[in-house]
Write a protein that holds these residues in place. Structure first.
Motif, PDB file in Angstrom:
ATOM      1  N   ASN A   1      -8.458   9.171  87.631  1.00 43.77           N
ATOM      2  CA  ASN A   1      -9.878   9.222  87.303  1.00 43.77           C
ATOM      3  C   ASN A   1     -10.739   8.328  88.195  1.00 43.77           C
ATOM      4  O   ASN A   1     -11.944   8.283  88.031  1.00 43.77           O
TER       5      ASN A   1
ATOM      6  N   CYS B   1     -11.561   5.238  88.358  1.00 43.23           N
ATOM      7  CA  CYS B   1     -12.477   4.537  87.463  1.00 43.23           C
ATOM      8  C   CYS B   1     -13.299   3.476  88.192  1.00 43.23           C
ATOM      9  O   CYS B   1     -12.889   2.934  89.221  1.00 43.23           O
TER      10      CYS B   1
ATOM     11  N   PRO C   1     -11.050   0.100  87.127  1.00 47.29           N
ATOM     12  CA  PRO C   1      -9.661   0.591  87.057  1.00 47.29           C
ATOM     13  C   PRO C   1      -8.697  -0.467  86.547  1.00 47.29           C
ATOM     14  O   PRO C   1      -8.524  -1.517  87.174  1.00 47.29           O
TER      15      PRO C   1
ATOM     16  N   THR D   1     -13.102   2.141  80.993  1.00 53.53           N
ATOM     17  CA  THR D   1     -12.706   2.144  82.398  1.00 53.53           C
ATOM     18  C   THR D   1     -13.756   2.798  83.288  1.00 53.53           C
ATOM     19  O   THR D   1     -13.674   2.724  84.514  1.00 53.53           O
ATOM     20  N   GLN D   2     -14.743   3.457  82.668  1.00 48.72           N
ATOM     21  CA  GLN D   2     -15.781   4.193  83.384  1.00 48.72           C
ATOM     22  C   GLN D   2     -15.163   5.208  84.362  1.00 48.72           C
ATOM     23  O   GLN D   2     -15.340   5.122  85.576  1.00 48.72           O
ATOM     24  N   PRO D   3     -14.417   6.168  83.823  1.00 55.43           N
ATOM     25  CA  PRO D   3     -13.776   7.172  84.679  1.00 55.43           C
ATOM     26  C   PRO D   3     -14.803   8.017  85.416  1.00 55.43           C
ATOM     27  O   PRO D   3     -15.893   8.294  84.904  1.00 55.43           O
TER      28      PRO D   3
END
Length: 260
Positions: A117, A119, A122, A231-233
């Motif tokens: 992803n 992120c 990450p 994680t802010q993918p």
């Protein structure tokens, strides 16, 4: 929501696994097992190590429109041809899921493309004791295979099960967004080969990019996997059923019971 028993039995609780890994990395750096390249630890100012140079001014992301995915696995095959992982190991794949219907009708089949992803936060990066896993300024997360020692910390830390230890190199492996192709002005192999046009990659910093325009047009339908992990993918999905947002673990096929 229930899952296949075999699948569930192989998955330890996510929180305890993460805590164990962080404690293990802290212990290894304390006793000197990590050498001079120590991992950044929670609570320090550089918990996420400084990003390395990428493509100037860009932030890459991918949009997957599940309404267009037919589960043909063209992306899986083309990725394998392009990146040459060992037979039986994949950087991206399309997993098939069976969803039970609450009205008792025949289960629905869902094809879910899975990959790294990339992120913004990450979790795979800070746990690496030798900083072999790193993120570039354009958001792409990569592995330095000459530095990687194959400890598997990053594999366990990834909440998306997107990493594996390469059987041939004995180092961490995963999707790279085909950064070598992006740098040459080409599309990633999976995007180029998708017969339904389900995958779109682009620069999220460019308001006129196709990915930004499509995300803006479908904003209310955009979802990511496991948003609660913070994680802010940067792999976004259109048409992702609610049951999958937080309910997908591991690489094995699971059976989900529809709640709505």
């Amino acid at each position: 929501m229930t899952q296949d028993n075999r699948h569930c039995a192989s998955q330890p609780p996510a929180n305890s696994k993460r805590r164990f890994l962080l404690d293990l990395v802290a212990l290894s750096t304390t006793v000197g097992l990590a050498g001079t390249a120590q991992a950044a630890l929670p609570g320090s100012a550089d918990f996420q190590p400084k990003r390395r140079q990428g493509m100037e001014g860009k932030r890459f992301g991918m949009l997957v429109d599940m309404r267009k995915c037919i589960g043909c696995q063209a992306c899986t095959v083309s990725c394998s041809v392009e990146n040459q992982p060992p037979i039986g190991q994949f950087r991206t794949t399309v997993l098939q899921y069976e969803v039970d219907q609450s009205d008792g009708s025949a289960p629905a089949m869902v094809s879910l493309p899975r990959l790294c992803n990339h992120c913004d936060e990450p979790p795979c990066v800070p746990v690496c004791p030798v900083q072999a896993t790193f993120q570039r300024t354009d958001g792409i997360v990569l592995v330095d295979n000459e530095r990687c020692v194959g400890c598997g910390y990053c594999v366990q830390a990834c909440p998306y099960d997107a990493r594996f230890i390469n059987h041939e190199t004995q180092t961490a492996d995963k999707c790279t967004f085909c950064e070598h192709r992006l740098e040459a002005g080409l599309l990633p192999a999976c995007v180029e080969s998708c017969v339904g046009g389900a995958r779109v990659i682009g620069d999220l910093n460019d308001p006129n990019s196709e990915i930004n325009q499509r995300i803006h047009a479908q904003q209310k339908d955009i979802k990511v996997l496991k948003p609660g992990m913070n994680t802010q993918p940067h792999v976004f999905y259109i048409g992702l059923p609610d049951e999958f947002v937080n309910g997908v673990d591991g690489q094995a096929t699971v059976r989900l019971v529809a709640e709505h």
